[in-house]
Design an enzyme around this catalytic site. Structure first.
Site, PDB file in Angstrom:
ATOM      1  N   SER A  82     -16.867  -3.746  40.157  1.00 57.87           N
ATOM      2  CA  SER A  82     -15.606  -4.368  39.754  1.00 57.87           C
ATOM      3  C   SER A  82     -14.946  -4.990  40.974  1.00 57.87           C
ATOM      4  O   SER A  82     -15.381  -4.775  42.100  1.00 57.87           O
ATOM      5  CB  SER A  82     -14.674  -3.324  39.135  1.00 57.87           C
ATOM      6  OG  SER A  82     -14.092  -2.562  40.175  1.00 57.87           O
ATOM      7  N   LYS A  83     -13.895  -5.751  40.711  1.00 53.50           N
ATOM      8  CA  LYS A  83     -13.191  -6.471  41.779  1.00 53.50           C
ATOM      9  C   LYS A  83     -12.726  -5.567  42.912  1.00 53.50           C
ATOM     10  O   LYS A  83     -12.545  -6.007  44.033  1.00 53.50           O
ATOM     11  CB  LYS A  83     -11.960  -7.174  41.188  1.00 53.50           C
ATOM     12  CG  LYS A  83     -12.276  -8.529  40.613  1.00 53.50           C
ATOM     13  CD  LYS A  83     -10.980  -9.277  40.318  1.00 53.50           C
ATOM     14  CE  LYS A  83     -11.194 -10.267  39.189  1.00 53.50           C
ATOM     15  NZ  LYS A  83     -10.077 -10.376  38.290  1.00 53.50           N
ATOM     16  N   ARG A  84     -12.505  -4.297  42.580  1.00 51.69           N
ATOM     17  CA  ARG A  84     -12.051  -3.349  43.592  1.00 51.69           C
ATOM     18  C   ARG A  84     -13.019  -3.272  44.775  1.00 51.69           C
ATOM     19  O   ARG A  84     -12.633  -2.969  45.889  1.00 51.69           O
ATOM     20  CB  ARG A  84     -11.949  -1.949  42.980  1.00 51.69           C
ATOM     21  CG  ARG A  84     -10.583  -1.534  42.557  1.00 51.69           C
ATOM     22  CD  ARG A  84     -10.589  -0.110  42.038  1.00 51.69           C
ATOM     23  NE  ARG A  84     -11.679   0.160  41.090  1.00 51.69           N
ATOM     24  CZ  ARG A  84     -12.636   1.055  41.294  1.00 51.69           C
ATOM     25  NH1 ARG A  84     -12.651   1.773  42.396  1.00 51.69           N
ATOM     26  NH2 ARG A  84     -13.572   1.237  40.387  1.00 51.69           N
ATOM     27  N   HIS A  85     -14.307  -3.515  44.518  1.00 52.26           N
ATOM     28  CA  HIS A  85     -15.316  -3.307  45.553  1.00 52.26           C
ATOM     29  C   HIS A  85     -15.567  -4.555  46.400  1.00 52.26           C
ATOM     30  O   HIS A  85     -16.236  -4.488  47.416  1.00 52.26           O
ATOM     31  CB  HIS A  85     -16.629  -2.869  44.911  1.00 52.26           C
ATOM     32  CG  HIS A  85     -16.474  -1.640  44.065  1.00 52.26           C
ATOM     33  ND1 HIS A  85     -16.436  -1.687  42.683  1.00 52.26           N
ATOM     34  CD2 HIS A  85     -16.324  -0.346  44.405  1.00 52.26           C
ATOM     35  CE1 HIS A  85     -16.282  -0.456  42.217  1.00 52.26           C
ATOM     36  NE2 HIS A  85     -16.198   0.367  43.238  1.00 52.26           N
TER      37      HIS A  85
END
Ligand code: GLU
Ligand code: ZN
Length: 476
Positions: free
Chosen positions: A242-245
């Protein structure tokens, strides 16, 4: 031709093009290239509520930028509604589908009961309207597919081998919504048949849809394509990516400064490998070696450090003119904040030898080379004066450098280096003291390419001008 290989990439325009989607596109494209087949682009835009403006254009731009060119399309499902309605009518006529008049409230209640009583066998819709035929057709309704109620759907997946689903576990899913648009399942099957798709390679998340699709093919009397479900993309902590990574939108990755071959090479290794050591591939080598039969079943970890390493490798291997072209286009789209002028193609070509071996992504270039595109540079007198030097000795060193540089006949980095090293000896200071002062005077930067190359790039006039400014700064 009967056995022609035809594959497709069928993105839904619901957001920015995702890394995972592009990997799907790449694997389909490679398979088409290897088999002299056709690669078809189809935009699956029947879900009006999730449609995002420009999402299709972004996908098209990304595919072009990567060089993943298609042979047919883009086809838009929203322009092919008639085909879906014909198929739905046929299904209804043959009792393979039925109109469902249940109200949203009724369905909602069903869902609530369903979650309360934990009845494993009752999946979603209770088939009320399947049992009641002869209902009126003018009232608002959806159309549902009549799934076989017994037996199994078994297919051979190229990646996952034999896959088997219990038919009773699939509900009678909707194929036509109340807005008169078909659902993904129906449109996808009708189009894959209409476009004579031989192989469907798509993300693993679609695996549970495949038995639905196979039953639709059977009900419509269509031949069934071969399937391969591509391993999921995971982050380094092995959760779903996900964008978090890190950036997952291909548009963001382009803006960070990855180059097409860097991304292609990296994406090809998400689920596939040639052996346990080869990491670098040119596109032709991928076409030669990639094998869709060799994919892993387990998830593929997206390692951004590896992406940068691969990208840096390709940047170093590019021929300088083509790197210059990519940098030029990158700067056009992302003008560096620390530049005062827009680089010309000529200037861009000139800076390439200074940075080619130093960077992994194109956005790193501007901090190295900002001095060349700035009208004036910024630093303090303290920064000019090196350890063991004072104002007076620094001024003398700058004056000496000026005359040394002025008397060079062939103004290239080698002669510049010799002459400045001699100057340091004559002044009885360390070369580092002289060169660091000059680096501040000429670039105002902490990091930069080699000083001698910088001086050659700036040329004698600009160099003398900047040294004069430093001397003046120290005089007033
Ligand atoms: N429209 C689907 C998607 O966005 C396509 C899935 C498929 O390839 O069948 O991923
Ligand atoms: Zn109903």
């Amino acid at each position: 031709m009967q056995n022609e290989i035809r594959v497709r990439f069928a993105p839904s325009p619901t957001g920015d093009p995702h890394l995972g989607s592009i990997r799907t596109a790449l694997f389909n494209w490679l398979f088409a290239q290897q088999n002299n087949g056709k690669f078809i682009l189809r935009i699956e835009d029947t879900d009006q509520s999730r449609k995002q403006h420009n999402s299709d254009q972004k996908m098209i731009t990304a595919l072009k930028w990567l060089g993943l060119d298609w042979d047919e399309g883009p086809y838009y499902q929203s322009k092919r509604l008639e085909k879906y309605h014909t198929a739905i009518d046929t299904l209804i006529k043959n009792n393979k589908a039925y109109r469902c008049y249940c109200s949203p409230e009724r369905l909602d209640n069903l869902r609530k009961q369903n979650s309360k009583n934990h009845d494993k066998k009752f999946i979603g819709y209770d088939k009320l309207c399947r049992k009641n035929s002869n209902l009126e057709t003018s009232k608002p309704h959806v159309v549902r597919f009549a799934m076989p109620e017994t037996g199994k759907t078994i297919f051979n997946d190229i990646v996952r081998n034999e896959v088997s689903f219990q038919n009773e576990l699939s509900e009678d899913f909707i194929i036509l919504k109340s807005d008169n648009f078909p659902t993904y399942h129906l449109a996808n099957v009708v189009d894959d048949n209409d476009m004579k798709i031989s192989h469907v390679f798509r993300a693993e998340e679609w695996l549970p849809s495949t038995p639905k699709h196979i039953n639709l093919y059977n009900a419509l009397g269509y031949p069934i394509p071969k399937y391969g479900h591509l391993p999921m993309l995971l982050s380094s902590d092995r959760t779903k990516l996900s964008k978090r990574h890190g950036a997952t939108s291909i548009i963001d990755l382009i803006n960070i400064g990855y180059i097409p071959i860097g991304l292609i090479n990296f994406l090809a290794l998400l689920g596939w490998s040639l052996d346990d050591k080869t990491e670098i591939f040119q596109t032709e080598e991928l076409i030669k070696n990639f094998d869709i039969h060799d994919l892993t079943k387990s998830g593929a970890v997206v390692d951004y450090e590896k992406l940068s390493w691969i990208n840096g490798y390709h940047i170093r291997s590019l021929d300088p003119d083509s790197l210059a072209k990519q940098i030029y286009e990158f700067w056009e789209l992302n003008p560096p904040k620390n530049f005062d002028t827009s680089p010309t193609m000529e200037e861009t070509k000139k800076i390439v030898p200074l940075i080619q071996n130093r960077i992994k992504i194109l956005s790193e270039i501007s901090e190295y080379i900002g001095f060349y595109f700035k009208k004036s540079i910024d630093y303090t007198i303290e920064e000019l004066i090196q350890k063991g030097m004072d104002l007076q000795s620094t001024k003398i060193a700058l004056e000496a450098s000026k005359s040394a540089l002025n008397s060079i006949t062939k103004f290239d980095s080698v002669s510049i280096e010799t002459s400045l090293r001699n100057t340091a000896i004559e002044l009885q200071i360390k070369p580092g003291q002289l060169l660091s002062t000059l680096r501040v005077s000429l670039t105002g930067q902490k990091i930069s390419p080699s000083l001698f190359e910088i001086i050659e790039l700036n040329g004698i006039d600009k160099t003398i001008e900047r040294i004069n400014i430093s001397i003046e700064k120290m005089t007033t």
